[in-house]
Design an enzyme around this catalytic site. Structure first.
Site, PDB file in Angstrom:
ATOM      1  N   ARG A  28      -0.429 -11.527  -8.945  1.00  0.00           N
ATOM      2  CA  ARG A  28      -1.351 -11.490 -10.079  1.00  0.00           C
ATOM      3  C   ARG A  28      -0.802 -10.574 -11.169  1.00  0.00           C
ATOM      4  O   ARG A  28      -0.160  -9.566 -10.891  1.00  0.00           O
ATOM      5  CB  ARG A  28      -2.720 -10.997  -9.598  1.00  0.00           C
ATOM      6  CG  ARG A  28      -3.847 -11.150 -10.601  1.00  0.00           C
ATOM      7  CD  ARG A  28      -5.194 -10.884  -9.923  1.00  0.00           C
ATOM      8  NE  ARG A  28      -5.283  -9.507  -9.467  1.00  0.00           N
ATOM      9  CZ  ARG A  28      -5.767  -8.508 -10.187  1.00  0.00           C
ATOM     10  NH1 ARG A  28      -6.186  -8.741 -11.429  1.00  0.00           N
ATOM     11  NH2 ARG A  28      -5.835  -7.292  -9.709  1.00  0.00           N
ATOM     12  N   ASN A  38       5.190  -6.791  -9.946  1.00  0.00           N
ATOM     13  CA  ASN A  38       5.864  -7.843  -9.186  1.00  0.00           C
ATOM     14  C   ASN A  38       7.168  -8.318  -9.826  1.00  0.00           C
ATOM     15  O   ASN A  38       7.994  -8.917  -9.136  1.00  0.00           O
ATOM     16  CB  ASN A  38       4.920  -9.037  -8.997  1.00  0.00           C
ATOM     17  CG  ASN A  38       3.726  -8.680  -8.138  1.00  0.00           C
ATOM     18  OD1 ASN A  38       3.871  -8.123  -7.063  1.00  0.00           O
ATOM     19  ND2 ASN A  38       2.530  -8.986  -8.627  1.00  0.00           N
ATOM     20  N   ARG A  87      -3.059 -20.061 -10.674  1.00  0.00           N
ATOM     21  CA  ARG A  87      -4.385 -19.841 -10.101  1.00  0.00           C
ATOM     22  C   ARG A  87      -5.472 -19.837 -11.172  1.00  0.00           C
ATOM     23  O   ARG A  87      -5.214 -19.533 -12.340  1.00  0.00           O
ATOM     24  CB  ARG A  87      -4.417 -18.529  -9.310  1.00  0.00           C
ATOM     25  CG  ARG A  87      -4.154 -17.322 -10.155  1.00  0.00           C
ATOM     26  CD  ARG A  87      -4.366 -16.029  -9.375  1.00  0.00           C
ATOM     27  NE  ARG A  87      -3.312 -15.787  -8.396  1.00  0.00           N
ATOM     28  CZ  ARG A  87      -3.258 -14.683  -7.650  1.00  0.00           C
ATOM     29  NH1 ARG A  87      -4.181 -13.755  -7.771  1.00  0.00           N
ATOM     30  NH2 ARG A  87      -2.277 -14.512  -6.792  1.00  0.00           N
ATOM     31  N   SER A  98      -6.973 -11.912  -1.058  1.00  0.00           N
ATOM     32  CA  SER A  98      -5.816 -12.789  -0.847  1.00  0.00           C
ATOM     33  C   SER A  98      -6.262 -14.106  -0.222  1.00  0.00           C
ATOM     34  O   SER A  98      -5.764 -15.180  -0.584  1.00  0.00           O
ATOM     35  CB  SER A  98      -4.799 -12.100   0.065  1.00  0.00           C
ATOM     36  OG  SER A  98      -4.304 -10.927  -0.529  1.00  0.00           O
ATOM     37  N   GLN A 119       4.414 -11.084   1.097  1.00  0.00           N
ATOM     38  CA  GLN A 119       4.051 -10.059   0.130  1.00  0.00           C
ATOM     39  C   GLN A 119       5.223  -9.782  -0.811  1.00  0.00           C
ATOM     40  O   GLN A 119       6.342  -9.519  -0.363  1.00  0.00           O
ATOM     41  CB  GLN A 119       3.668  -8.763   0.848  1.00  0.00           C
ATOM     42  CG  GLN A 119       2.515  -8.912   1.831  1.00  0.00           C
ATOM     43  CD  GLN A 119       1.161  -8.939   1.156  1.00  0.00           C
ATOM     44  OE1 GLN A 119       0.916  -9.741   0.262  1.00  0.00           O
ATOM     45  NE2 GLN A 119       0.278  -8.069   1.594  1.00  0.00           N
ATOM     46  N   ARG A 177       0.517  16.148  25.185  1.00  0.00           N
ATOM     47  CA  ARG A 177       1.188  15.456  24.079  1.00  0.00           C
ATOM     48  C   ARG A 177       2.486  14.823  24.575  1.00  0.00           C
ATOM     49  O   ARG A 177       3.345  15.515  25.123  1.00  0.00           O
ATOM     50  CB  ARG A 177       1.494  16.432  22.947  1.00  0.00           C
ATOM     51  CG  ARG A 177       0.263  16.965  22.225  1.00  0.00           C
ATOM     52  CD  ARG A 177       0.631  18.034  21.216  1.00  0.00           C
ATOM     53  NE  ARG A 177       1.497  17.512  20.157  1.00  0.00           N
ATOM     54  CZ  ARG A 177       1.056  17.025  19.013  1.00  0.00           C
ATOM     55  NH1 ARG A 177      -0.261  16.977  18.776  1.00  0.00           N
ATOM     56  NH2 ARG A 177       1.877  16.588  18.098  1.00  0.00           N
TER      57      ARG A 177
END
Length: 414
Positions: A28, A38, A87, A98, A119, A177
């Protein structure tokens, strides 16, 4: 798995059980973090270009799409070889999930059986990751597969107690631990990809049915969320990114336009009528950086303007670069030069700014244009400078060439 018809479309008529697999990258334009993140350049490649290249070279997708609402993202996506799902406004909001966007894509592409949502912010993804993960769905019968990374983090739960920082352990016994080597760690989503059948997506989930994870190495698991991550991501991608099927070629010659690349294309007039042009010091300092690494730089001019003639002569003396006057078509004269120097196009870098440069920009192994160029030159160039002509574009391209040399050294030393 498929045949290709004469018109280039895939034919599935001989495969009654065949499942159509589409890759969808969501991109987007209205990102709230980094503007147009992006397509921001990462190690010289638009961020989205890294995953498009990996997806194409995996050869497991029947189609590859970028879903966007932005013209420039669409242009970059197509240039890198993806189709574009434009879109609707309904799924382009800050609040859109998404899943909602992928559901719209499915409605518009009913032939799709399996969707791999990749992604854009995972630049260290490799083709073999996608090949193995997709086959878990197409050959092993899983309904959904998603990428994870193994982490060895001790986690603690916040306990609300009137503002006091109370807590309790979530995944360890504080009295015992474990040592790192004695603990398998935990699987955490790394966000690289999510694969699901269309049936699951229609039901409103990306993870469900018969589920499996695909574990990726920590070196390949990076997700860029803000500007602070960018320098880290650039160093990581130089070491662990995917650079295509062919290794980068060593650039032996840079051809650089003077007017419109080293200068901003403007000619100023003094009170006495003298014509003047200016050159950025950073650009001049970039040329010796290449020369010291063994790359020859030739300055190109095609103007008969006396002012530019004096400038180019001085630039030639100052930088030690040969000055070459090109007439149209430039490609013919450049290829004569290459023949003399026994070079191939893949060994040549070219920075230009005009329609007359398009052929050379297309053919050169590495090519660039300064910021704010025409669409035709932008589409021809392999690298779009973030700096304008006469304001650092040449220096930026020189640094990019040297960056790719480091990558080549990595290939040689493997």
């Amino acid at each position: 798995m498929h045949t290709v018809t004469e018109n280039g479309k895939k034919n599935f008529t001989n495969y009654t059980n065949y499942k159509y697999v589409a890759a969808v990258i969501l991109a987007r334009g209205g990102n709230n973090g980094i503007p147009l993140k992006n397509i921001k350049l990462l190690a010289g490649v638009p961020l989205i270009g890294w995953v498009i290249r990996a997806a194409i070279d995996s050869d497991v997708f029947d189609s590859l799409w970028v879903s966007t609402d932005h013209d420039e993202i669409e242009r970059v996506a197509k240039k890198w070889g993806a189709q574009v799902h434009r879109r609707s406004a309904e799924v382009s909001k800050d609040t859109t999930s998404s899943l909602e966007t992928i559901q719209e894509f499915c409605r518009m592409n009913p032939e799709v059986d399996i969707i791999c949502n990749i992604q854009a912010t995972s630049p260290c993804l490799h083709p073999h990751h996608l090949i193995q993960a997709v086959e878990m769905v197409t050959k092993q019968g899983y309904d959904s597969v998603f990428s994870v990374v193994r982490r060895h983090h001790f986690r603690w739960q916040e306990v609300t107690n009137k503002g006091a920082p109370d807590t309790k352990a979530l995944n360890l016994n504080p009295a015992k631990r474990p040592h790192h080597q004695d603990w398998a760690g935990e699987l955490c989503e790394n966000g690289s990809f999510y694969i699901a059948t269309k049936k699951l997506i229609d039901e409103g989930v990306l993870q469900g049915g018969k589920m499996a994870y695909f574990e990726m190495p920590a070196d390949n698991s990076i997700d860029i969320d803000n500007d602070i991550d960018w320098p880290i991501a650039e160093q990581r991608v130089l070491r662990f990114g995917y650079f295509g099927k062919d290794k980068p070629e060593l650039v032996r010659l840079l051809l650089c336009n003077v007017l419109g690349c080293l200068t901003d294309g403007q000619i100023s007039l003094s009170a006495s009528g003298d014509e003047r042009v200016s050159v950025n010091r950073r650009d001049l300092d970039g040329i010796p950086m290449l020369q010291r690494e063994g790359t020859e730089v030739i300055l190109l001019t095609s103007s008969e303007n006396p002012t530019l003639g004096r400038l180019t002569d001085k630039l030639s003396q100052k930088t030690g670069c040969v000055l070459m006057s090109l007439n149209e078509p430039k490609q013919v004269e450049v290829e004569k030069l290459m023949k003399e120097k026994k070079l191939e196009w893949k060994e040549v870098a070219y920075i230009g700014n005009d329609v007359t440069d398009v052929d050379c920009l297309n053919l050169a192994g590495l090519s660039a244009v300064p910021l704010d160029n025409s669409v035709v030159t932008l589409n021809a160039a392999k690298y779009q400078c973030q700096s304008a002509a006469g304001h650092g574009a040449v220096r930026e391209f020189c640094e990019h060439i040297l960056l790719l040399k480091k990558i080549l050294d990595r290939f040689v030393n493997v």
